[in-house]
Write an enzyme that holds these catalytic residues in place. Structure first.
Site, PDB file in Angstrom:
ATOM      1  N   GLY A   1       0.827  -1.205   0.000  1.00  0.00           N
ATOM      2  CA  GLY A   1       0.000   0.000   0.000  1.00  0.00           C
ATOM      3  C   GLY A   1       0.860   1.252   0.000  1.00  0.00           C
ATOM      4  O   GLY A   1       2.088   1.189   0.141  1.00  0.00           O
TER       5      GLY A   1
ATOM      6  N   LYS B   1     -10.085   7.263   0.045  1.00  0.00           N
ATOM      7  CA  LYS B   1     -10.205   6.873   1.453  1.00  0.00           C
ATOM      8  C   LYS B   1     -11.576   6.258   1.712  1.00  0.00           C
ATOM      9  O   LYS B   1     -12.603   6.811   1.319  1.00  0.00           O
ATOM     10  CB  LYS B   1      -9.977   8.076   2.375  1.00  0.00           C
ATOM     11  CG  LYS B   1      -9.934   7.690   3.849  1.00  0.00           C
ATOM     12  CD  LYS B   1      -9.409   8.816   4.703  1.00  0.00           C
ATOM     13  CE  LYS B   1      -9.364   8.431   6.172  1.00  0.00           C
ATOM     14  NZ  LYS B   1      -8.478   7.281   6.431  1.00  0.00           N
TER      15      LYS B   1
ATOM     16  N   HIS C   1      -9.873  14.318   2.980  1.00  0.00           N
ATOM     17  CA  HIS C   1      -8.914  13.326   2.523  1.00  0.00           C
ATOM     18  C   HIS C   1      -9.108  13.048   1.031  1.00  0.00           C
ATOM     19  O   HIS C   1     -10.093  13.467   0.434  1.00  0.00           O
ATOM     20  CB  HIS C   1      -9.065  12.012   3.301  1.00  0.00           C
ATOM     21  CG  HIS C   1      -8.451  12.049   4.663  1.00  0.00           C
ATOM     22  ND1 HIS C   1      -9.118  12.535   5.767  1.00  0.00           N
ATOM     23  CD2 HIS C   1      -7.228  11.664   5.101  1.00  0.00           C
ATOM     24  CE1 HIS C   1      -8.332  12.439   6.831  1.00  0.00           C
ATOM     25  NE2 HIS C   1      -7.185  11.917   6.453  1.00  0.00           N
TER      26      HIS C   1
ATOM     27  N   PHE D   1       0.266   8.739  12.888  1.00  0.00           N
ATOM     28  CA  PHE D   1       1.620   8.636  13.428  1.00  0.00           C
ATOM     29  C   PHE D   1       2.370   9.967  13.433  1.00  0.00           C
ATOM     30  O   PHE D   1       3.540  10.018  13.800  1.00  0.00           O
ATOM     31  CB  PHE D   1       2.427   7.618  12.622  1.00  0.00           C
ATOM     32  CG  PHE D   1       1.962   6.200  12.796  1.00  0.00           C
ATOM     33  CD1 PHE D   1       1.987   5.594  14.039  1.00  0.00           C
ATOM     34  CD2 PHE D   1       1.501   5.470  11.706  1.00  0.00           C
ATOM     35  CE1 PHE D   1       1.562   4.281  14.212  1.00  0.00           C
ATOM     36  CE2 PHE D   1       1.079   4.153  11.867  1.00  0.00           C
ATOM     37  CZ  PHE D   1       1.107   3.555  13.117  1.00  0.00           C
TER      38      PHE D   1
ATOM     39  N   ALA E   1      -4.229   6.257  15.373  1.00  0.00           N
ATOM     40  CA  ALA E   1      -4.949   6.618  14.152  1.00  0.00           C
ATOM     41  C   ALA E   1      -4.086   7.464  13.237  1.00  0.00           C
ATOM     42  O   ALA E   1      -4.363   7.588  12.038  1.00  0.00           O
ATOM     43  CB  ALA E   1      -6.222   7.369  14.509  1.00  0.00           C
TER      44      ALA E   1
ATOM     45  N   THR F   1      -7.261   1.879  10.819  1.00  0.00           N
ATOM     46  CA  THR F   1      -8.439   2.456  11.458  1.00  0.00           C
ATOM     47  C   THR F   1      -9.704   1.755  10.969  1.00  0.00           C
ATOM     48  O   THR F   1      -9.661   0.898  10.094  1.00  0.00           O
ATOM     49  CB  THR F   1      -8.535   3.964  11.170  1.00  0.00           C
ATOM     50  OG1 THR F   1      -8.595   4.175   9.746  1.00  0.00           O
ATOM     51  CG2 THR F   1      -7.319   4.698  11.718  1.00  0.00           C
TER      52      THR F   1
END
Length: 248
Positions: A14, A142, A138, A109, A107, A84
């Protein structure tokens, strides 16, 4: 000199997983994906990956959380979980795993966003009568909405106000606004990495906290920071705030 832990990446193919792999460099021990690639040390078996890692960064999919919890616990492998959208069953599996291995669940970093959550809690406590609204934007791909980060912000506000988040979260914005609500608005489009605004509004003033992710690498670098820290911790459930407070 402390030896860098061997790091595995679940969800290595990903966008974020690939960046984590790049940031890991020579510390990368392999990855987990739906398609195996022996040349890149990528497997489809979480138990196999766990046996050759000192810590795993998991940025895969919510549907794999329970399976990963079982496999990583059996291998006694520390687990950095950034996925998440977990349901109650998956979250219960994460909590159970944390009784046996160190688990860091976040959720987001980003170090700056971690401090944002601390401020959200403080403002929630200090401005109890103000309307709290969270707006997040976003990229169009998403899946979950509101984002996990937006929900984390809302939970921080609720914690500051000493109320149950589930009692005050307002995901459906139709109708008049209840006084105690924490509202959410989600926008999707283009290739925006992530934008979050937390607004506290009264009749005579307004304050807004904003965070903009300008490069997805900020999340990868934060995940690597978390992994290197978590590899040396005892079993328990941790968050990014623990990493920033205790970099031992």
């Amino acid at each position: 000199m402390t030896t860098s832990p061997r790091i595995g990446i679940a969800g290595i193919t990903g966008r974020l997983g690939a960046l984590c792999a790049e940031e890991a460099g020579d510390s990368l021990a392999g990855g987990l994906s739906r398609h195996a690639d022996a040349a890149r040390s990528i497997t489809t078996n979480p138990a196999e990956l766990a046996t050759r890692c000192d810590v795993i960064i998991d940025v895969s999919h919510a549907s794999t959380a329970a399976t990963h919890a079982e496999a990583f616990t059996a291998a006694k492998c520390p687990w950095v979980l950034g996925t998440t959208g977990l349901d109650a069953t998956a979250q219960a599996a994460v909590s159970e795993a944390a009784k046996h291995i160190p688990v860091l669940q976040a959720a987001n970093f980003s170090p700056a966003l971690t401090l944002f959550l601390e401020l959200a809690k403080q403002l929630g406590a200090g401005l109890p009568g103000y309307d709290a609204e969270i707006v997040e934007i976003h990229h169009r791909q998403k899946v979950d909405a509101p984002s996990g980060t937006a929900l984390a912000i809302g939970r921080a506000v609720a914690e500051g106000r000493n109320v149950a988040f589930e009692d005050v979260a307002r995901l459906d914005q139709n109708g008049a606004r209840p006084d105690s609500a924490i509202g959410f608005a989600s926008l999707r489009g283009g290739q925006i990495i992530g934008e979050h605004d937390l607004l506290f509004m009264a009749a005579d003033e307004q304050i807004t906290l904003s965070h903009r992710a300008l490069d997805r690498r900020v999340f990868a670098r934060g995940a690597l920071m978390a992994a290197r820290w978590l590899a040396h911790q005892p079993p328990g459930l941790y968050g990014m705030a623990d990493v920033l407070r205790r970099k031992d």
